[in-house]
Design an enzyme around this catalytic site. Structure first.
Site, PDB file in Angstrom:
ATOM      1  CB  CYS B 120      -0.907   0.012   1.226  1.00 47.74           C
ATOM      2  SG  CYS B 120      -1.862   1.533   1.357  1.00 47.74           S
ATOM      3  CB  CYS B 123      -1.980   4.768   4.197  1.00 47.22           C
ATOM      4  SG  CYS B 123      -3.376   4.047   3.315  1.00 47.22           S
ATOM      5  CB  SER B 124      -0.358   0.954   6.686  1.00 42.16           C
ATOM      6  OG  SER B 124      -1.372   1.539   7.480  1.00 42.16           O
ATOM      7  CB  CYS B 125      -4.640  -0.591   2.518  1.00 46.31           C
ATOM      8  SG  CYS B 125      -5.281   1.084   2.408  1.00 46.31           S
TER       9      CYS B 125
END
Lengths: 90, 216
Positions: B120, B123-125
């Site tokens: 991702c 962000c940090s999906c």
């Protein structure tokens, strides 16, 4: 109806944009349509009723990174909203 | 406040030679204060309770890669399930009793010709409902920026040296989808049942930065 080959618009608007900068201006093919989802650029301001078609678009490493591509035929898939896509001219 | 205990000191290095981690005595950040204020208001107004919040944190912490591994092992042993997983990974996971919430899940299948890896960049999906909390490196700028640019180098650093004839497909979770890699079933696992197979499935093999363990 979205054509198979699309180009990501190369604009740089401010706001909560979920189109990665490294893919703007790049051409890819629609991998699959995903349906309608809330437009993050509006959701960020609490406006929930603006939904847009979302697509998975597949790009080759050659298209994204040019000569710097590690292996030209490897691919990157990303989810891009319809208002960021235009038909690609060959 | 400096103080002495017999036998140990808070300064310098621990007995194993590592520096002590400082206490987090700095003042709250703006957003930490905001979170506490919002939480207290919600509790005060009866929208939620402290117990409900603690239960939800507990439920989040309880998710682990074992959930994803069970899904992968089912797909390895049941071709009809595998097809349903590839068609709609969310529905197939719910069918196994995993609460994956409102998120949309796509399973991408590794084959002899194709290796998939998830990132991702924005962000940090991460498919938390099936894999638990993401590892710290998944959220690092290095992993996020390098995986789309030089995935083969990144995978090599994870110990995964892919032959040139294998195509790497990077999946950048940029919007509403979450991804899980369906790794290839390792050879020599014919004697294992579904539970035994699930134990071969590592977290990294479902992110695409690793392969399943080889059976003993």
């Amino acid at each position: 109806m979205m054509p198979d080959r699309v180009r990501v618009r190369a604009m740089m608007p401010p706001g909560h944009v979920r189109t990665p900068a490294y893919l703007r201006g790049k051409t890819g093919i629609i991998e699959r349509p995903l349906g309608r989802f809330g437009n993050p650029e509006e959701l960020a301001y609490g406006r929930r009723d603006d939904t847009r078609e979302l697509y998975r678009v597949r790009f080759t490493m050659a298209e994204v990174w040019g000569d710097a591509a590690e292996r030209p035929t490897d691919t990157i898939d990303a989810e891009i909203f319809a208002h960021w896509l235009v038909p690609a001219k060959d | 406040m400096p103080h002495d205990h017999p036998g140990h000191s808070h300064d310098g290095l621990s007995p194993s030679g590592h520096p002590y981690r400082p206490d987090n005595d700095q003042p709250l950040t703006y957003w930490q204060t905001m979170e506490i204020a919002l939480r207290e208001l919600l509790i005060e107004r009866g929208e939620t309770t402290a117990e409900e919040i603690a239960r939800q944190i507990d439920a989040m912490d309880a998710r682990s890669p074992a959930n994803g591994a069970a899904v992968v092992a089912r797909a390895w042993t049941d071709p009809a399930f595998k097809q349903r997983l590839l068609d709609d990974a969310g529905a197939a996971s719910r069918e196994m009793g995993f609460d994956i919430g409102p998120m949309r899940l796509i399973a991408v299948e590794n084959t002899q010709q194709i290796h998939n890896v998830i990132v991702c960049t924005l962000c940090s999906c991460y498919p938390r409902n099936l894999l638990g909390l993401p590892p710290d490196w998944y959220k690092s700028r290095a992993y996020r920026s390098r995986t789309v640019k030089e995935p083969r180098k990144v995978l090599k650093e994870f110990g995964l040296d892919l032959p040139d004839e294998v195509t790497v497909r990077v999946h950048d979770s940029t919007a509403d989808m979450r991804y899980i890699v369906l790794p290839r079933r390792p050879d020599g696992a014919e004697h294992l049942d579904e539970d035994g197979l699930a134990r071969l499935v590592t977290r990294d093999s479902m992110i695409g930065t690793g392969l399943p363990r080889r059976p003993e």
